[in-house]
Structures are given as C-alpha cells and as structure tokens.
Design a protein around this motif. Structure first.
Motif, short mmCIF file in Angstrom:
data_model
loop_
_atom_site.label_atom_id
_atom_site.label_comp_id
_atom_site.label_asym_id
_atom_site.label_seq_id
_atom_site.Cartn_x
_atom_site.Cartn_y
_atom_site.Cartn_z
N TYR A 10 0.84 -1.19 0.00
CA TYR A 10 0.00 0.00 0.00
C TYR A 10 0.88 1.24 0.00
O TYR A 10 1.99 1.23 0.53
CB TYR A 10 -0.88 0.03 1.25
N GLU A 30 -9.30 -3.43 9.86
CA GLU A 30 -9.88 -4.22 8.78
C GLU A 30 -11.30 -4.60 9.17
O GLU A 30 -11.54 -5.21 10.21
CB GLU A 30 -9.04 -5.47 8.53
N ASP A 33 -15.88 -7.07 5.88
CA ASP A 33 -15.97 -7.19 4.43
C ASP A 33 -14.62 -7.03 3.73
O ASP A 33 -14.53 -7.10 2.52
CB ASP A 33 -16.98 -6.20 3.85
N THR A 35 -12.54 -4.30 3.86
CA THR A 35 -12.10 -2.93 3.62
C THR A 35 -11.17 -2.48 4.75
O THR A 35 -11.32 -2.90 5.90
CB THR A 35 -13.30 -1.96 3.53
N LEU A 36 -10.21 -1.64 4.39
CA LEU A 36 -9.23 -1.16 5.37
C LEU A 36 -9.47 0.31 5.67
O LEU A 36 -9.86 1.09 4.79
CB LEU A 36 -7.81 -1.31 4.83
N THR A 37 -9.18 0.68 6.90
CA THR A 37 -9.15 2.07 7.32
C THR A 37 -7.81 2.29 8.00
O THR A 37 -7.44 1.54 8.90
CB THR A 37 -10.30 2.39 8.30
N ASP A 46 -5.59 8.50 3.47
CA ASP A 46 -5.95 8.03 2.15
C ASP A 46 -4.81 7.16 1.62
O ASP A 46 -3.63 7.48 1.82
CB ASP A 46 -6.19 9.22 1.23
N SER A 48 -3.58 3.91 -1.56
CA SER A 48 -3.85 3.15 -2.78
C SER A 48 -3.05 1.85 -2.72
O SER A 48 -2.03 1.77 -2.03
CB SER A 48 -3.48 3.95 -4.03
#
Length: 104
Positions: A10, A30, A33, A35-37, A46, A48
């Motif tokens: 990342y 995590e 589902d 998704t990561l924060t 933010d 990618s």
C-alpha cells in the motif's frame, strides 16, 4: 510512504514529499468485508494499493502430511533396488568400518 499488509503493498497518498510519516505508527483497521481504514493520531489516511502479492501456500494438516508420506513410501518400495556389480570400482577398496586383515 508505503507499507505491506496481508501480502499487499500500500502507498499513502497526498502527504507532501513523504517524510512527514517516516517512522510513524499507523493503525490498520480491517472490517469484516475486507475494507481497510488507516489511522494516524486519530485521522483517517488516504491510500492506494501498489501491488497485489501472491496468495500464501496453504499449510498441510497432519492427515494430508501422513497421506503424502505414505504415497512416497509406496513409490519408493515399487522402485527396483540398484545393486552394483561385483567388479564395480568402489568394491575394490576396503570399507572404513571393516577391520584390517591380520598380517602373517
């Protein structure tokens, strides 16, 4: 700044020249589902995904290991045993474990 998590690479986006978070600790959250924060000092970061890694090889359980070993034993038992000829070169030398012949 980049980091690795669950075999993925990342990269954080939008942070100047990238030195601001050098050596900083980031909290990775995590969800169920997948998704990561990413959090740093309570603020959401933010990011990618730069690179997807290969999936790890699953570990074998005890039952499959025993099956693999049993199959290898069967294959080994089926192979013909190779026995060197009586005039093979290494048979000319005495073995290191044999006792020397007594001299007359």
């Amino acid at each position: 700044m980049s980091f690795q998590f669950h075999n993925r690479l990342y990269q954080l986006r939008g942070y100047g020249r990238g030195y601001r978070l050098r050596g900083a600790r980031i909290t990775v959250c995590e969800a169920f589902d997948g998704t990561l924060t990413l959090l740093h000092q309570g603020k959401v970061l933010d990011y990618s995904i730069l690179q997807e890694g290969e999936r790890p090889i699953p570990l074998d359980d005890e039952k499959s290991v025993h099956h693999t070993v049993d199959q290898a034993r069967i294959l080994q038992a089926q192979r013909p045993q190779w026995k060197p000829a009586p005039d093979h070169p290494w048979r000319r030398y005495p073995s290191p474990t044999s006792s020397p012949e007594p001299s007359p």
